[in-house]
Design a protein around this motif. Structure first.
Motif, PDB file in Angstrom:
ATOM      1  N   GLU A   1       2.322  12.010 -13.307  1.00  0.00           N
ATOM      2  CA  GLU A   1       0.895  12.141 -13.574  1.00  0.00           C
ATOM      3  C   GLU A   1       0.347  13.382 -12.869  1.00  0.00           C
ATOM      4  O   GLU A   1       0.655  13.637 -11.704  1.00  0.00           O
ATOM      5  CB  GLU A   1       0.166  10.892 -13.084  1.00  0.00           C
ATOM      6  N   ALA A   2      -0.453  14.155 -13.567  1.00  0.00           N
ATOM      7  CA  ALA A   2      -1.006  15.399 -13.004  1.00  0.00           C
ATOM      8  C   ALA A   2      -2.206  15.079 -12.117  1.00  0.00           C
ATOM      9  O   ALA A   2      -3.348  15.095 -12.549  1.00  0.00           O
ATOM     10  CB  ALA A   2      -1.406  16.345 -14.131  1.00  0.00           C
ATOM     11  N   LEU A   3      -1.928  14.799 -10.863  1.00  0.00           N
ATOM     12  CA  LEU A   3      -2.976  14.485  -9.900  1.00  0.00           C
ATOM     13  C   LEU A   3      -3.050  15.576  -8.841  1.00  0.00           C
ATOM     14  O   LEU A   3      -2.037  16.159  -8.469  1.00  0.00           O
ATOM     15  CB  LEU A   3      -2.689  13.156  -9.199  1.00  0.00           C
ATOM     16  N   SER A   4      -4.248  15.794  -8.344  1.00  0.00           N
ATOM     17  CA  SER A   4      -4.430  16.725  -7.226  1.00  0.00           C
ATOM     18  C   SER A   4      -4.595  15.983  -5.908  1.00  0.00           C
ATOM     19  O   SER A   4      -4.200  16.484  -4.855  1.00  0.00           O
ATOM     20  CB  SER A   4      -5.667  17.601  -7.470  1.00  0.00           C
ATOM     21  N   TYR A   5      -5.194  14.776  -5.964  1.00  0.00           N
ATOM     22  CA  TYR A   5      -5.501  14.041  -4.742  1.00  0.00           C
ATOM     23  C   TYR A   5      -5.256  12.550  -4.904  1.00  0.00           C
ATOM     24  O   TYR A   5      -5.489  11.989  -5.966  1.00  0.00           O
ATOM     25  CB  TYR A   5      -6.979  14.227  -4.345  1.00  0.00           C
ATOM     26  N   VAL A   6      -4.827  11.940  -3.798  1.00  0.00           N
ATOM     27  CA  VAL A   6      -4.797  10.492  -3.675  1.00  0.00           C
ATOM     28  C   VAL A   6      -5.763  10.183  -2.535  1.00  0.00           C
ATOM     29  O   VAL A   6      -5.579  10.668  -1.407  1.00  0.00           O
ATOM     30  CB  VAL A   6      -3.386   9.955  -3.347  1.00  0.00           C
ATOM     31  N   LEU A   7      -6.797   9.436  -2.830  1.00  0.00           N
ATOM     32  CA  LEU A   7      -7.844   9.119  -1.863  1.00  0.00           C
ATOM     33  C   LEU A   7      -7.665   7.685  -1.390  1.00  0.00           C
ATOM     34  O   LEU A   7      -7.598   6.766  -2.206  1.00  0.00           O
ATOM     35  CB  LEU A   7      -9.223   9.299  -2.497  1.00  0.00           C
ATOM     36  N   LEU A   8      -7.590   7.523  -0.081  1.00  0.00           N
ATOM     37  CA  LEU A   8      -7.345   6.215   0.496  1.00  0.00           C
ATOM     38  C   LEU A   8      -8.551   5.718   1.283  1.00  0.00           C
ATOM     39  O   LEU A   8      -8.993   6.382   2.222  1.00  0.00           O
ATOM     40  CB  LEU A   8      -6.148   6.274   1.456  1.00  0.00           C
ATOM     41  N   ASP A   9      -9.068   4.597   0.898  1.00  0.00           N
ATOM     42  CA  ASP A   9     -10.035   3.850   1.710  1.00  0.00           C
ATOM     43  C   ASP A   9      -9.132   3.037   2.628  1.00  0.00           C
ATOM     44  O   ASP A   9      -8.608   1.994   2.248  1.00  0.00           O
ATOM     45  CB  ASP A   9     -10.877   2.980   0.781  1.00  0.00           C
ATOM     46  N   TYR A  10      -8.892   3.576   3.822  1.00  0.00           N
ATOM     47  CA  TYR A  10      -7.833   3.060   4.689  1.00  0.00           C
ATOM     48  C   TYR A  10      -8.255   3.179   6.152  1.00  0.00           C
ATOM     49  O   TYR A  10      -8.571   4.269   6.613  1.00  0.00           O
ATOM     50  CB  TYR A  10      -6.549   3.855   4.418  1.00  0.00           C
TER      51      TYR A  10
ATOM     52  N   PHE B   1       0.840  -1.203   0.000  1.00  0.00           N
ATOM     53  CA  PHE B   1       0.000   0.000   0.000  1.00  0.00           C
ATOM     54  C   PHE B   1       0.875   1.253   0.000  1.00  0.00           C
ATOM     55  O   PHE B   1       0.706   2.145  -0.831  1.00  0.00           O
ATOM     56  CB  PHE B   1      -0.888  -0.049   1.252  1.00  0.00           C
ATOM     57  N   VAL B   2       1.844   1.282   0.908  1.00  0.00           N
ATOM     58  CA  VAL B   2       2.773   2.420   1.011  1.00  0.00           C
ATOM     59  C   VAL B   2       3.552   2.592  -0.287  1.00  0.00           C
ATOM     60  O   VAL B   2       3.721   3.707  -0.777  1.00  0.00           O
ATOM     61  CB  VAL B   2       3.726   2.236   2.222  1.00  0.00           C
ATOM     62  N   SER B   3       3.998   1.490  -0.847  1.00  0.00           N
ATOM     63  CA  SER B   3       4.747   1.534  -2.101  1.00  0.00           C
ATOM     64  C   SER B   3       3.912   2.144  -3.227  1.00  0.00           C
ATOM     65  O   SER B   3       4.403   2.976  -4.000  1.00  0.00           O
ATOM     66  CB  SER B   3       5.202   0.122  -2.474  1.00  0.00           C
ATOM     67  N   ASP B   4       2.648   1.748  -3.315  1.00  0.00           N
ATOM     68  CA  ASP B   4       1.777   2.315  -4.348  1.00  0.00           C
ATOM     69  C   ASP B   4       1.550   3.809  -4.123  1.00  0.00           C
ATOM     70  O   ASP B   4       1.548   4.591  -5.078  1.00  0.00           O
ATOM     71  CB  ASP B   4       0.436   1.577  -4.394  1.00  0.00           C
ATOM     72  N   ILE B   5       1.367   4.214  -2.880  1.00  0.00           N
ATOM     73  CA  ILE B   5       1.178   5.644  -2.586  1.00  0.00           C
ATOM     74  C   ILE B   5       2.420   6.423  -2.983  1.00  0.00           C
ATOM     75  O   ILE B   5       2.334   7.455  -3.670  1.00  0.00           O
ATOM     76  CB  ILE B   5       0.840   5.866  -1.091  1.00  0.00           C
ATOM     77  N   ARG B   6       3.583   5.937  -2.583  1.00  0.00           N
ATOM     78  CA  ARG B   6       4.836   6.636  -2.917  1.00  0.00           C
ATOM     79  C   ARG B   6       5.054   6.695  -4.434  1.00  0.00           C
ATOM     80  O   ARG B   6       5.517   7.700  -4.957  1.00  0.00           O
ATOM     81  CB  ARG B   6       6.013   5.963  -2.230  1.00  0.00           C
ATOM     82  N   SER B   7       4.700   5.638  -5.099  1.00  0.00           N
ATOM     83  CA  SER B   7       4.830   5.606  -6.556  1.00  0.00           C
ATOM     84  C   SER B   7       3.938   6.668  -7.201  1.00  0.00           C
ATOM     85  O   SER B   7       4.361   7.390  -8.113  1.00  0.00           O
ATOM     86  CB  SER B   7       4.470   4.212  -7.066  1.00  0.00           C
ATOM     87  N   ILE B   8       2.715   6.780  -6.716  1.00  0.00           N
ATOM     88  CA  ILE B   8       1.789   7.791  -7.231  1.00  0.00           C
ATOM     89  C   ILE B   8       2.327   9.192  -6.946  1.00  0.00           C
ATOM     90  O   ILE B   8       2.314  10.070  -7.813  1.00  0.00           O
ATOM     91  CB  ILE B   8       0.382   7.611  -6.617  1.00  0.00           C
ATOM     92  N   LEU B   9       2.818   9.402  -5.728  1.00  0.00           N
ATOM     93  CA  LEU B   9       3.311  10.721  -5.342  1.00  0.00           C
ATOM     94  C   LEU B   9       4.545  11.145  -6.136  1.00  0.00           C
ATOM     95  O   LEU B   9       4.769  12.335  -6.344  1.00  0.00           O
ATOM     96  CB  LEU B   9       3.620  10.759  -3.836  1.00  0.00           C
ATOM     97  N   SER B  10       5.336  10.173  -6.570  1.00  0.00           N
ATOM     98  CA  SER B  10       6.552  10.509  -7.319  1.00  0.00           C
ATOM     99  C   SER B  10       6.354  10.472  -8.835  1.00  0.00           C
ATOM    100  O   SER B  10       7.267  10.810  -9.586  1.00  0.00           O
ATOM    101  CB  SER B  10       7.693   9.575  -6.914  1.00  0.00           C
ATOM    102  N   SER B  11       5.165  10.084  -9.272  1.00  0.00           N
ATOM    103  CA  SER B  11       4.920   9.994 -10.713  1.00  0.00           C
ATOM    104  C   SER B  11       4.740  11.384 -11.323  1.00  0.00           C
ATOM    105  O   SER B  11       4.514  12.371 -10.624  1.00  0.00           O
ATOM    106  CB  SER B  11       3.694   9.129 -11.002  1.00  0.00           C
TER     107      SER B  11
END
Length: 183
Positions: free
Chosen positions: A79-88, A67-77
């Motif tokens: 890709e023009a994203l504004s939000y990462v939403l976690l069902d967590y 899960f952490v790895s996927d979040i970090r990957s998204i944050l470092s990509s």
């Protein structure tokens, strides 16, 4: 210049509405990506939730690496994203997640409503005996896991929202909070 997306976690007890709200929030917030805790296989993590709670609920026993790895990957990509939403479900309680979350939300759903939602969601085409067994388990031991969430995760969240509200209203309240915080 790429701006790092804001990470928003949404927690609730099982049946509390976190998946529904995460999906609806993702539809409302453009340029967002959603991750769902239940879609991951967390090896080397507690298998018996009730035993884990009875032994003190050490949230760092959960190996959240995928899960952490996927979040970090998204944050470092790029890709023009504004939000990462976690069902967590754990808010800031797991150390590997603490520095990744910008806003932690707890949907405070009364336990009777959460149980009713779970039964409607998970037992629609099941035998009555399956429903009875689920209710017996909840009464005999499962309820402590729900109470752990209410006690620990609720207190560890930045925003607590009434889980009896319609999902669309919950999403509107979250969007208002995001805007008021400049996220």
């Amino acid at each position: 210049m790429n701006v790092k997306p804001k990470v928003i976690s949404i927690a609730a007890v099982s049946g509390g509405g976190k998946t529904t709200v995460t999906k609806k929030l993702g539809s409302k917030l453009k340029h967002s990506k959603k991750l769902f805790f239940d879609e991951y296989d967390f090896k080397d993590s507690p298998e018996d939730l009730i035993k884990w709670v009875e032994e003190g609920s050490d949230y760092d026993q959960w190996n959240l690496e995928p899960f952490v790895s996927d979040i970090r990957s998204i944050l470092s990509s790029k890709e023009a994203l504004s939000y990462v939403l976690l069902d967590y479900p754990f808010a800031y309680k797991n150390k590997s997640m603490q520095n990744l979350i910008d806003l932690s939300i707890y949907i405070d759903t009364p336990l009777d409503i959460a149980m009713a939602r779970r039964l409607l969601r998970d037992y629609t085409n099941r035998l009555t005996s399956n429903i009875h067994n689920e209710l017996k388990f909840y009464i005999s031991s499962g309820r402590i896991a729900y109470l752990e969430m209410e006690t620990t995760i609720k207190a560890d969240s930045d925003l607590i929202i009434d889980g009896t509200l319609p999902a669309d209203k919950i999403v509107d309240l979250i969007v208002q909070k995001i805007k008021s915080r400049g996220l």
